[in-house]
Design a protein around this motif. Structure first.
Motif: not given
Length: 588
Positions: A267, A289-292, A295-298
């Motif tokens: 982040l 917060r820009n979440i993929d 993948t659930g990851m930033p």
């Protein structure tokens, strides 16, 4: 099909038909037979004629589109005194992305100075040979466009694997400070006001850590407390217990940045300015917060962050761009947090240029309230979507460009480096040519067109452009071009356009909020139109341009009024006494 409005105007200008003999006065029988709608229709016709006359007066019919001018830039790098050469330090991405330049007046003498960020060898390699050849460089401008290297005297000649930089007066002492991003801990350089800088990264609490690769950054007062806060973008990070050299190997048996095993997304870091030179890291990145979704990851591989007023509310929003993912726009809620603007389906576009807030995705019209830079990049990004291939990533959609009013007609032009970078960093090919020709795009009939170079001009040569900034370096009113190359020399292009049209430049200083006046809305009213700008750090990919606003006035030879809506809420109106000058306006 309805008649075009311009056709209606033309028809009202035709010679009247030959009139028949005057009729006799209507008698009672005639009036009784007159249709009841005739008075209504007659009034509508009279109203339409009146409106056509008014529109013809205030909105004259536009003729054919003006031909594109032959663009005149002159390469004055040699005579300018700029000798900076960027060193990538390696031959793989993301070292191929580096090459940054910042325009700022570090000594407050009224002339824009230049700071270039350099690269170096990997941390596990011998840095000795790089000490004097790959240092960051500060150039002082004498006001005529001639520069002197003052890096050592100013104390900014750092050797690092640098990426980006941003300037802002975080302690409100009247002198702009510098923040530099790089591989590992970042650097905050406090401007002491005597021509020197002091590294206060650790004391201020903004250094970050040694296991993060940072790229873009910007200063904005996002919570409106009168102090500049700092937002930092990260390309990737690796586990703290794993040395960076090992992280490269873990990622893909050799050098790579794509696999999550060695590198992961992070982040943005948001540092809230607490005053007295201290910052606090904001939990949850203040909503950035820009979440993929996969993948659930930033989202990884962040490149740049640009402040824009996307919805015209006077609060600066943040637009993020990434190497291989969609861009993200976060709206400033005014309470110290941001909210991501949903574009619909989040489609990953690996290896292709994601358009900058594409007009087809952004539910924001190009109204008078739309940030000019956002509107321009919205439309020009469509060009990238048509040119993207599997072989390259066009960084024009990633802010490898800068805006300027080249023709002084009130419309922005886009100077683009057409910069290329690796679309797939796991399949890097050594020896690939990253160079591309420079380009100036002008608008005609709502289309972006490349303007031809003047005969004998050599400014459009193919180079490896990265950071591109604009500034009036020689004080003649027009915007010159500063280009930082990757692994190559900097380039200075003097603007020699010959439009002869009038202009006005405005520098704003706020007194009731942060002095940089970020978020202020400025209207320059001429007899024909209203020109609108939003004050914001003029950030781009690896670049920051000058903060002074330039208004090309087109055919108008006077300004009736300047209206400023300051971030404090105060409205100010004033009448300039002359044009073709730079005016400093202080909030009353």
């Amino acid at each position: 099909m309805s008649t075009p409005f311009h056709a209606f105007l033309v028809s009202t200008a035709l010679p009247p038909p030959k009139l028949p003999p005057a009729p006799r006065p209507a008698g009672p029988a005639d009036r009784a037979a007159m249709p009841p709608l005739v008075p209504v229709v007659l009034s509508l016709v009279i109203t339409a004629i009146g409106l056509s006359v008014a529109f013809a007066r205030f909105f004259p019919i536009t003729g054919p589109a003006q031909p594109l001018p032959a663009v005149r830039f002159t390469n004055i790098t040699e005579q300018s005194g700029i000798r900076f050469v960027h060193h990538a330090g390696a031959q793989e991405s993301p070292t191929t992305l580096g090459g940054a330049v910042v325009v700022f007046d570090y000594d407050n003498d009224g002339h824009p100075d230049l700071f270039f960020v350099n690269g170096t060898a990997w941390p596990w390699e011998d840095l000795g040979a790089w000490t004097h050849t790959a240092a960051c460089t500060l150039y002082h401008n004498d006001g005529t466009g001639h520069f002197t290297d003052v890096s050592q005297a100013a104390g900014v000649d750092f050797v690092m694997q640098g990426m980006g930089a941003t300037a802002g007066d975080y302690d409100n002492d009247g002198f702009p400070d510098l923040f530099i991003t790089c591989l590992g801990a970042n650097h905050l350089l406090h401007n002491k006001g005597d021509g020197t800088f002091e590294d206060v990264s650790l004391a201020a609490g903004v250094a970050g850590d040694d296991h993060t690769w940072s790229t873009g950054a910007t200063w904005i007062d996002y919570d409106g407390d009168g102090l500049l806060d700092l937002v930092v973008v990260h390309y990737a990070r690796w586990p703290e217990e794993v040395p960076v050299a090992m992280a490269f190997s873990i990622a893909d048996i050799g050098r790579s940045y794509g696999a999550p095993t060695g590198f992961i997304g992070a982040l943005p870091s948001v540092y809230h300015n607490q005053g007295h030179g201290k910052f606090a890291l904001v939990p949850g990145a203040a909503g950035l917060r820009n979440i993929d979704a996969q993948t659930g990851m930033p989202v990884a591989k962040g490149l740049a962050v640009v402040p824009v007023d996307a919805n015209g509310d006077g609060k600066l929003d943040l637009l993020f761009s990434y190497h291989t993912s969609e861009n993200a726009l976060f709206l400033n809620q005014g309470d110290g947090t941001f909210r991501k603007l949903a574009f619909g389906t989040n489609v990953r576009r690996e290896g292709a240029a994601a358009g900058v807030a594409s007009a087809s995705m952004l539910p924001l019209g190009n109204t008078a309230d739309t940030d000019e830079r956002l509107a321009a990049f919205q439309s020009v990004s469509a060009l990238d979507a048509n040119k993207s291939t599997d072989q390259q990533l066009l960084l024009r959609g990633k802010f490898g460009a800068a805006l300027l009013d080249y023709e002084f007609n009130g419309h922005p032009a886009v100077f683009s480096g057409n910069a290329r970078a690796e679309p797939d960093v796991n399949k890097f090919e050594l020896g690939r040519d990253f160079s591309a020709p420079l380009e100036l795009l002008l608008t005609r009939n709502n289309h972006w067109l490349p303007a031809p170079a003047a005969e004998g001009g050599n400014w459009a040569n193919a180079i490896v452009a990265r950071g591109i900034a604009v500034a009036d370096i020689d004080g003649d009113g027009d915007s010159d071009i500063i280009i930082a190359q990757n692994n190559g020399p900097a380039i200075i292009l003097r603007n020699d356009q010959r439009s002869g049209l009038p202009w006005l430049r405005l520098k704003l200083i706020a007194t009731r909020s942060q002095p940089d006046a970020g978020g202020a809305r400025v209207e320059v009213r001429t007899p024909r139109r209203i020109l609108t700008r939003t004050v914001a750090p003029a950030m781009g990919f690896m670049a920051q341009s000058e903060s002074t606003l330039t208004f090309g006035l087109g055919e108008d030879t006077r300004v009736q009024k300047i209206v400023i809506q300051w971030p404090s809420g105060q409205r100010q109106e004033l009448r300039p006494t002359a044009i073709n000058q730079t005016v400093t306006i202080r909030e009353p």
